[in-house]
Write an enzyme that holds these catalytic residues in place. Structure first.
Site, PDB file in Angstrom:
ATOM      1  N   HIS A  20       0.745  -1.001   0.097  1.00  0.00           N
ATOM      2  CA  HIS A  20       0.022  -0.044  -0.058  1.00  0.00           C
ATOM      3  C   HIS A  20       0.912   1.242   0.155  1.00  0.00           C
ATOM      4  CE1 HIS A  20      -4.061   1.806   1.061  1.00  0.00           C
ATOM      5  NE2 HIS A  20      -3.124   2.866   1.067  1.00  0.00           N
ATOM      6  N   HIS A  22       1.111   4.900  -2.355  1.00  0.00           N
ATOM      7  CA  HIS A  22       0.650   6.067  -3.542  1.00  0.00           C
ATOM      8  C   HIS A  22       1.705   6.321  -4.266  1.00  0.00           C
ATOM      9  CE1 HIS A  22      -3.626   6.100  -2.168  1.00  0.00           C
ATOM     10  NE2 HIS A  22      -3.164   5.688  -1.208  1.00  0.00           N
ATOM     11  N   ASP A  24       1.731   8.636  -6.255  1.00  0.00           N
ATOM     12  CA  ASP A  24       1.946  10.026  -6.327  1.00  0.00           C
ATOM     13  C   ASP A  24       2.097  10.688  -5.044  1.00  0.00           C
ATOM     14  OD1 ASP A  24      -0.794   9.014  -5.795  1.00  0.00           O
ATOM     15  OD2 ASP A  24      -1.852  10.680  -6.663  1.00  0.00           O
ATOM     16  N   GLY A 189      -9.289   8.171  -1.957  1.00  0.00           N
ATOM     17  CA  GLY A 189      -9.847   9.297  -1.790  1.00  0.00           C
ATOM     18  C   GLY A 189     -10.479   9.668  -0.257  1.00  0.00           C
ATOM     19  N   HIS A 218     -10.013   1.414   0.166  1.00  0.00           N
ATOM     20  CA  HIS A 218      -9.499   2.341   1.278  1.00  0.00           C
ATOM     21  C   HIS A 218     -10.990   2.076   2.182  1.00  0.00           C
ATOM     22  CE1 HIS A 218      -6.083   3.674  -0.993  1.00  0.00           C
ATOM     23  NE2 HIS A 218      -5.757   4.564  -0.024  1.00  0.00           N
ATOM     24  N   GLU A 221     -10.329   3.949   7.352  1.00  0.00           N
ATOM     25  CA  GLU A 221      -9.098   4.441   7.733  1.00  0.00           C
ATOM     26  C   GLU A 221      -9.706   5.694   8.633  1.00  0.00           C
ATOM     27  OE1 GLU A 221      -7.312   6.627   4.401  1.00  0.00           O
ATOM     28  OE2 GLU A 221      -5.586   6.958   5.332  1.00  0.00           O
ATOM     29  N   HIS A 242      -6.055   0.069   5.081  1.00  0.00           N
ATOM     30  CA  HIS A 242      -6.190   0.735   6.438  1.00  0.00           C
ATOM     31  C   HIS A 242      -7.029  -0.347   7.456  1.00  0.00           C
ATOM     32  CE1 HIS A 242      -3.985   4.236   5.166  1.00  0.00           C
ATOM     33  NE2 HIS A 242      -4.737   4.260   4.070  1.00  0.00           N
ATOM     34  N   ASP A 305       2.294   4.419   2.819  1.00  0.00           N
ATOM     35  CA  ASP A 305       1.042   4.940   2.223  1.00  0.00           C
ATOM     36  C   ASP A 305       1.540   6.127   1.381  1.00  0.00           C
ATOM     37  OD1 ASP A 305      -1.590   5.451   1.857  1.00  0.00           O
ATOM     38  OD2 ASP A 305      -1.984   6.320   3.704  1.00  0.00           O
ATOM     39  N   ASP A 306       2.116   7.390   1.994  1.00  0.00           N
ATOM     40  CA  ASP A 306       2.448   8.294   1.205  1.00  0.00           C
ATOM     41  C   ASP A 306       3.810   9.101   1.844  1.00  0.00           C
ATOM     42  OD1 ASP A 306       0.131   9.152  -0.776  1.00  0.00           O
ATOM     43  OD2 ASP A 306      -0.585   8.393   1.072  1.00  0.00           O
TER      44      ASP A 306
HETATM   45  O1  LIG Z   1      -4.487   7.650   2.791  1.00  0.00           O
HETATM   46  C1  LIG Z   1      -5.115   7.797   1.883  1.00  0.00           C
HETATM   47  N1  LIG Z   1      -6.255   7.725   1.913  1.00  0.00           N
HETATM   48  C2  LIG Z   1      -7.407   7.814   0.969  1.00  0.00           C
HETATM   49  N2  LIG Z   1      -6.935   8.412  -0.349  1.00  0.00           N
HETATM   50  C3  LIG Z   1      -5.509   8.821  -0.310  1.00  0.00           C
HETATM   51  C4  LIG Z   1      -4.663   8.605   0.684  1.00  0.00           C
HETATM   52  N3  LIG Z   1      -3.319   8.647   0.288  1.00  0.00           N
HETATM   53  C5  LIG Z   1      -3.544   9.305  -1.000  1.00  0.00           C
HETATM   54  N4  LIG Z   1      -4.693   8.932  -1.103  1.00  0.00           N
HETATM   55  C6  LIG Z   1      -5.127   9.525  -2.664  1.00  0.00           C
HETATM   56  O2  LIG Z   1      -5.246   8.646  -3.605  1.00  0.00           O
HETATM   57  C7  LIG Z   1      -4.904   9.050  -4.891  1.00  0.00           C
HETATM   58  C8  LIG Z   1      -4.054   8.134  -5.809  1.00  0.00           C
HETATM   59  O3  LIG Z   1      -2.955   7.630  -5.493  1.00  0.00           O
HETATM   60  C9  LIG Z   1      -4.028  10.353  -4.570  1.00  0.00           C
HETATM   61  O4  LIG Z   1      -3.957  11.435  -5.424  1.00  0.00           O
HETATM   62  C10 LIG Z   1      -4.671  10.756  -3.448  1.00  0.00           C
HETATM   63  O5  LIG Z   1      -5.799  11.602  -3.543  1.00  0.00           O
END
Ligand SMILES: O=c1[nH]cnc2c1ncn2[C@@H]1O[C@H](CO)[C@@H](O)[C@H]1O
Length: 369
Positions: A20, A22, A24, A189, A218, A221, A242, A305-306
């Protein structure tokens, strides 16, 4: 930032599986800077260090506020073919450094495009890069990375909760590129704003079931256990992104434990998005749902995650679990084996991955299989 919680704690650095992340949310600040300069895109800072400071944060916030960070830098990357191939390739390079041997990375093809997408995201002018070509470019970057670094990478395409109209195309791309490394569909999202999956999301996920496309969602979360219930019962999710708030519904939790549902857990992320331990200034991760999941022998993986926005690496999350959850090396091995089993790799490749892990963990595979 994260280091204040885990200073001096040792890491588990053996072969890891990450399911998991992203794409981006995992871009190098240097790459953002480079493409912003090339394309004349304004950023909040113009040195790498300052930029990283502006694009990341270290105190608890909300999912909604966290998601706003993407708009600070996505205009530098979205719509640019070279940038997209580069960020995919560089993610593989970065993950190899963190000991990852199998990676599933996710993204929304629409959020990186500037053509055949309504509205064109990030205030970009329209161009000629379609979501379809975005997927092809990401695939190229991942294949180059795989070849160069000797690990396995697959991708997951995200539907976005607030953009149900994009979902039919997301499913079409999952099908078109299923032999080119795309293994699943996701729904990402802001579930605090849109908790119920709209009609087109449902249709896309049911068609995914029909056409044999894997599914993760998702859910739970920041949203309630009801979102998890919908993900499992309506969207037919095979894994939950999550899922912390599943614990609010003991019956559902018991059912998912019994079904061996896989939870993609992102500890540090969950603190910063306010999903868990909210209101705690000095987070006590021993109260985090992952500790309960672990105690109950749930099936879960550990993920970043990010990592751009959370200023973290996998080490951050592993150290948190070691320090606050008492996780041992053998716990980490077990959860990585569970992650490999829950991965959406084709069966022969999965078997190979598991064999690689058994070997690298010094386990006798005959006694485990
Ligand atoms: O933790 C999260 N929860 C929900 N959406 C997320 C999370 N992290 C990122 N994104 C969303 O997923 C898109 C595609 O990768 C990202 O651009 C962001 O808007």
């Amino acid at each position: 930032m994260a280091s204040k919680f885990v200073n001096g704690v040792s890491d588990f650095a053996k072969s890891r599986v990450e399911l998991h992340i992203h794409l981006d949310g995992a871009i190098r600040p240097s790459t953002i800077l480079e493409f912003a300069k090339k394309r004349g895109v304004r950023l909040p800072a113009d040195t790498e260090r300052e930029l990283h400071g502006c694009l990341s944060y270290g105190e608890p916030s909300s999912l909604t506020k966290f998601l706003e960070y993407f708009s600070l830098y996505m205009p530098a990357i979205a719509g640019d073919r070279n940038a997209i191939r580069r960020v995919a390739y560089e993610l593989v390079a970065d993950k190899v450094q963190q000991g990852v041997v199998y990676l599933e990375a996710r993204y929304s093809p629409q959020l990186l495009a500037n053509a055949e997408v309504t509205p064109v995201p990030w205030g970009q002018r329209g161009g000629d890069l379609t979501p379809d070509e975005v997927v092809s470019l990401v695939n190229q970057g991942f294949r180059e990375g795989e070849k160069e670094f000797g690990i396995t990478v697959r991708s997951i395409l995200c539907c976005m909760r607030h953009m149900p109209d994009w979902s039919p195309e997301v499913l079409r791309l999952c099908l078109k590129y299923r032999d080119a490394g795309v293994v699943a569909i996701d729904l990402a999202g802001d579930e605090s704003l849109v908790a119920e999956a709209g009609g087109p999301h449902r249709t896309a996920f049911l068609e995914a079931v029909r056409d044999g496309v894997h599914r993760t969602v998702h859910a739970g979360e920041v949203g309630s256990s009801k979102v998890v219930e919908e993900a499992v019962d309506v969207l037919r999710a095979e894994r939950i992104g999550h899922g912390y708030h599943t614990l609010e519904d003991p019956e559902l939790y018991a059912r998912l434990l019994k079904a061996n549902m896989h939870f993609e857990i992102c500890p540090w992320s969950s603190y910063l998005t306010g999903a868990c331990l909210s209101g705690e200034k000095e987070a006590d991760f021993s109260k985090h749902p992952v500790v309960r999941f672990h105690k109950d022998k749930a099936n879960f993986s550990i993920n970043t995650d990010d990592p751009l926005i959370f200023d973290s690496t996998l080490a951050t999350d592993y150290k948190i679990l070691r320090k606050y959850g008492g996780f041992t090396d053998s716990d980490f091995m077990e959860l990585n084996l569970n992650a490999a089993r829950a991965g959406f790799l084709a069966e022969p490749d999965k078997k190979q991955l598991l064999q690689r892990l058994y070997k690298e963990y010094g386990m006798e595979q005959d006694t485990i299989l």
